[in-house]
Design an enzyme around this catalytic site. Structure first.
Site, short mmCIF file in Angstrom:
data_model
loop_
_atom_site.label_atom_id
_atom_site.label_comp_id
_atom_site.label_asym_id
_atom_site.label_seq_id
_atom_site.Cartn_x
_atom_site.Cartn_y
_atom_site.Cartn_z
CG PHE A 123 -0.26 0.46 2.51
CD1 PHE A 123 -0.11 1.81 2.80
CD2 PHE A 123 0.26 -0.46 3.41
CE1 PHE A 123 0.53 2.23 3.96
CE2 PHE A 123 0.91 -0.06 4.57
CZ PHE A 123 1.05 1.31 4.84
CE LYS A 172 -3.05 -8.42 -4.41
NZ LYS A 172 -3.52 -7.45 -3.38
CD GLU A 180 -5.54 -6.18 0.15
OE1 GLU A 180 -4.52 -5.94 -0.53
OE2 GLU A 180 -5.65 -7.19 0.87
CB CYS A 196 10.40 -0.43 2.91
SG CYS A 196 11.14 0.11 1.39
P1 NAD Z 1 1.48 -6.61 3.09
O1 NAD Z 1 2.49 -7.70 3.20
O2 NAD Z 1 0.36 -6.61 4.07
O3 NAD Z 1 0.79 -6.63 1.64
C1 NAD Z 1 1.54 -6.64 0.45
C2 NAD Z 1 0.76 -7.37 -0.62
O4 NAD Z 1 0.55 -8.72 -0.21
C3 NAD Z 1 -0.62 -6.77 -0.89
O5 NAD Z 1 -0.85 -6.76 -2.28
C4 NAD Z 1 -1.55 -7.72 -0.17
O6 NAD Z 1 -2.81 -7.82 -0.79
C5 NAD Z 1 -0.83 -9.05 -0.21
N1 NAD Z 1 -1.10 -9.89 0.97
C6 NAD Z 1 -1.33 -9.47 2.23
N2 NAD Z 1 -1.53 -10.52 3.05
C7 NAD Z 1 -1.41 -11.62 2.30
C8 NAD Z 1 -1.49 -13.03 2.59
N3 NAD Z 1 -1.73 -13.48 3.80
N4 NAD Z 1 -1.30 -13.89 1.57
C9 NAD Z 1 -1.05 -13.45 0.33
N5 NAD Z 1 -0.97 -12.14 0.00
C10 NAD Z 1 -1.14 -11.23 0.96
O7 NAD Z 1 2.27 -5.22 3.13
P2 NAD Z 1 1.69 -3.75 3.22
O8 NAD Z 1 1.16 -3.52 4.58
O9 NAD Z 1 0.82 -3.47 2.05
O10 NAD Z 1 3.04 -2.89 3.01
C11 NAD Z 1 3.90 -2.52 4.04
C12 NAD Z 1 5.08 -3.45 4.14
O11 NAD Z 1 5.78 -3.47 2.91
C13 NAD Z 1 6.11 -2.99 5.17
O12 NAD Z 1 6.56 -4.12 5.87
C14 NAD Z 1 7.22 -2.38 4.34
O13 NAD Z 1 8.49 -2.39 4.95
C15 NAD Z 1 7.19 -3.27 3.15
N6 NAD Z 1 7.81 -2.64 2.00
C16 NAD Z 1 9.00 -3.15 1.55
C17 NAD Z 1 9.64 -2.57 0.47
C18 NAD Z 1 10.92 -3.14 -0.06
O14 NAD Z 1 11.27 -2.86 -1.20
N7 NAD Z 1 11.66 -3.92 0.73
C19 NAD Z 1 9.07 -1.46 -0.17
C20 NAD Z 1 7.85 -0.97 0.31
C21 NAD Z 1 7.23 -1.58 1.38
#
Ligand code: NAD
Length: 499
Positions: A149, A173, A176, A281
């Site tokens: 997000f 994808k 959401e 991040c």
């Molecule tokens: P998230 O892991 O909750 O969601 C990321 C994606 O995974 C979304 O599209 C979501 O729909 C999907 N998802 C969520 N739960 C799932 C499940 N149980 N099974 C399958 N798919 C699932 O992350 P977020 O809250 O959207 O983003 C924040 C996180 O992303 C933080 O931890 C941040 O550090 C990390 N981030 C990392 C980078 C990087 O390049 N290392 C960059 C930006 C953000």
């Protein structure tokens, strides 16, 4: 109520599952749209259509594909303000920050204008008698991008730029929580000349992610999100024989040496820990002041700067420094972690809990917080807070500070502030973290380098964007060719009458 569906075969389509999730306005706490959640059958159909569109796109010469990127970049520039507003209304970040989100994605598309050069193979002339060896980079087919997000424009662009300009079709994808920017970007990509079906935006939750991971046509998965999900996706994608690169969470430390310029270090700490409400991040979430008096010198400067920060909605004027966090659950979690820090004995120097903004009482606002005397056993140190909370872990020496960073399970970014080149060089060389800043707080590499963390901040091989992304989204084919001698010797140059 506005409903958001999917972008399939070059047009918007409603979802058929009957399942929806609310898309919130984090500044007001109101539902602003309902997002359709795709079924596995909808995903499979989107992949099938992408697989039909991909061969013609792959056969389009790389320079023509690059021209689509050129036009796409132009359109993103033209629609910069509109895209930034789409980001801000679903994410909550300020408009200048939202423009930065679009801009850092756009820069990756700019590098993709040079994709033909990055897709060139290798050639050995005369590897043996009459033998040449050459290799070529070919697209994988249908690939997927699953995005978080917190950068609704930048990270989808990081995924689609290299994948598409290398000749793949992509299933995107998006999160959401912030889906609208991806759909708008897909519309602009079509306007730029991308053929229908080559980019499909399929919205959904875990159900559709699992369907992507299990779909046999999908060849590769590029994921960005939290560490537990990154690890899960890496495992399932790899078990299904897919190429996977899954970028996860972070806990980024900044070491401040006693010889650092304290004013500049304090400015850098505030900007990098509180900007975007700490939902980056690459945010610095741990300050590590080294030696006697360094922590005090910093706190003296940090407190007035932090207390001056203005938290508010993106519509609240040019002086708003950061907006709300993404959900009510995120706010409750962050405030809970702050409480756990107090209970564990850390010193809460600035308390950002219970912030209410007039007219936005139901928004998910969290004020800036500063902790001193944090220790590595505390939950506020161990967990990625992903909120506007700066924690301070004091260390007596440079070696102690380095050990703290090395022993942390995450390895996304880190920074050191010092006036001493020798210390800075030593840190950059020895630290086990993927991206390092020297007197630079958020060292996100420019788009012609690559982005990737170490340790539990990334699973799989190769980094995002830059030359690595072209390696990730292509496979190498190597040809050994022999042409027997004789034909050229037998050529007759005289003008012979026919026998
Ligand atoms: P998230 O892991 O909750 O969601 C990321 C994606 O995974 C979304 O599209 C979501 O729909 C999907 N998802 C969520 N739960 C799932 C499940 N149980 N099974 C399958 N798919 C699932 O992350 P977020 O809250 O959207 O983003 C924040 C996180 O992303 C933080 O931890 C941040 O550090 C990390 N981030 C990392 C980078 C990087 O390049 N290392 C960059 C930006 C953000």
């Amino acid at each position: 109520m506005k409903q958001i569906g999917h972008w399939i075969d070059g047009k918007l389509v409603p979802g058929t599952s009957g399942r929806f999730t609310d898309v919130m306005n984090p500044a007001t706490g109101e539902v602003q749209a309902q997002l359709a959640l795709a079924t596995p059958a909808e995903l499979d159909a989107a992949v099938e259509a992408a697989a039909k569109a991909q061969p013609a796109w792959a056969a389009t010469n790389p320079q023509r594909r690059a021209r689509v990127m050129m036009k796409f970049a132009d359109l993103i520039n033209q629609h910069m303000d509109e895209l930034a507003e789409l980001v801000a209304v679903e994410h909550g970040k300020t408009l200048p920050d939202a423009r930065g989100d679009v801009q850092r994605g756009l820069e990756v598309i700019e590098v993709c204008m040079g994709a033909p050069a990055l897709l060139k193979g290798e050639f050995t002339d005369g590897a043996g008698p009459g033998i040449d060896i050459y290799s070529m980079r070919q697209p994988l087919g249908v690939v997927a991008g699953i995005t978080p997000f917190n950068f609704p424009a930048m990270i989808p662009l990081w995924k689609m730029g290299p994948a598409l300009s290398a000749g793949n079709a992509m299933i995107l994808k998006p999160s959401e929580r912030c889906p609208s920017t991806s759909i708008r970007l897909a519309e602009l990509a079509k306007e730029a000349g991308l053929p229908d079906g080559v980019l499909q935006v399929v919205n959904g939750d875990k159900e559709v992610v699992d369907a992507i991971l299990d779909n046999e046509t999908v060849q590769a998965v590029g994921f960005v999100g939290s560490t537990p999900i990154a690890q899960y996706i890496y495992g399932r994608a790899a078990a299904n024989g897919k190429r996977a690169q899954c970028f996860g969470g972070a806990k980024n430390h900044m070491i401040i040496m006693p010889d650092a310029d304290m004013d500049k270090a304090a400015d850098a700490l505030v900007g990098s820990s509180m900007g975007a409400a700490g939902e980056r991040c690459m945010a610095i979430s741990v300050a590590v002041p080294v030696g006697e008096g360094t922590a005090e010198a910093l706190i003296e400067r940090l407190v007035p700067k932090i207390e001056k920060l203005k938290v508010g909605p993106y519509t609240g004027g040019a002086d708003v420094d950061f907006g709300p966090v993404i959900t009510a659950q995120a706010k409750a979690r962050i405030e809970g972690l702050i409480g756990s820090g107090v209970e564990a004995g850390a010193k809460l120097v600035v308390d950002g809990r219970n912030l209410k903004i007039q007219g936005y009482e139901n928004g998910y606002f969290v004020g800036p917080s500063l902790f001193d005397e944090v220790t590595p056993e505390m939950e506020i140190y161990k967990q990625e807070i992903f909120g506007p909370v700066l924690t301070m872990v004091r260390r007596e020496s440079y070696e102690d500070a380095l050990t703290l960073v090395m022993e942390n399970e995450f390895g996304n970014g880190t920074s050191i502030f010092t006036a001493d080149g020798d210390t800075a060089r030593d840190y950059a060389s020895r630290v086990n973290v993927g991206m390092v800043g020297i007197n630079f707080p958020i060292p996100v590499p420019l788009s012609y380098y690559t982005f990737g963390g170490w340790k539990k901040s990334a699973f799989g091989d190769l980094n995002q964007y830059g030359p690595d992304a072209f390696r990730f989204y292509t496979k190498t084919k190597t040809v050994t060719a022999r042409w027997f001698s004789g034909i050229k010797d037998g050529v007759a140059l005289n003008f012979k009458a026919l026998d």
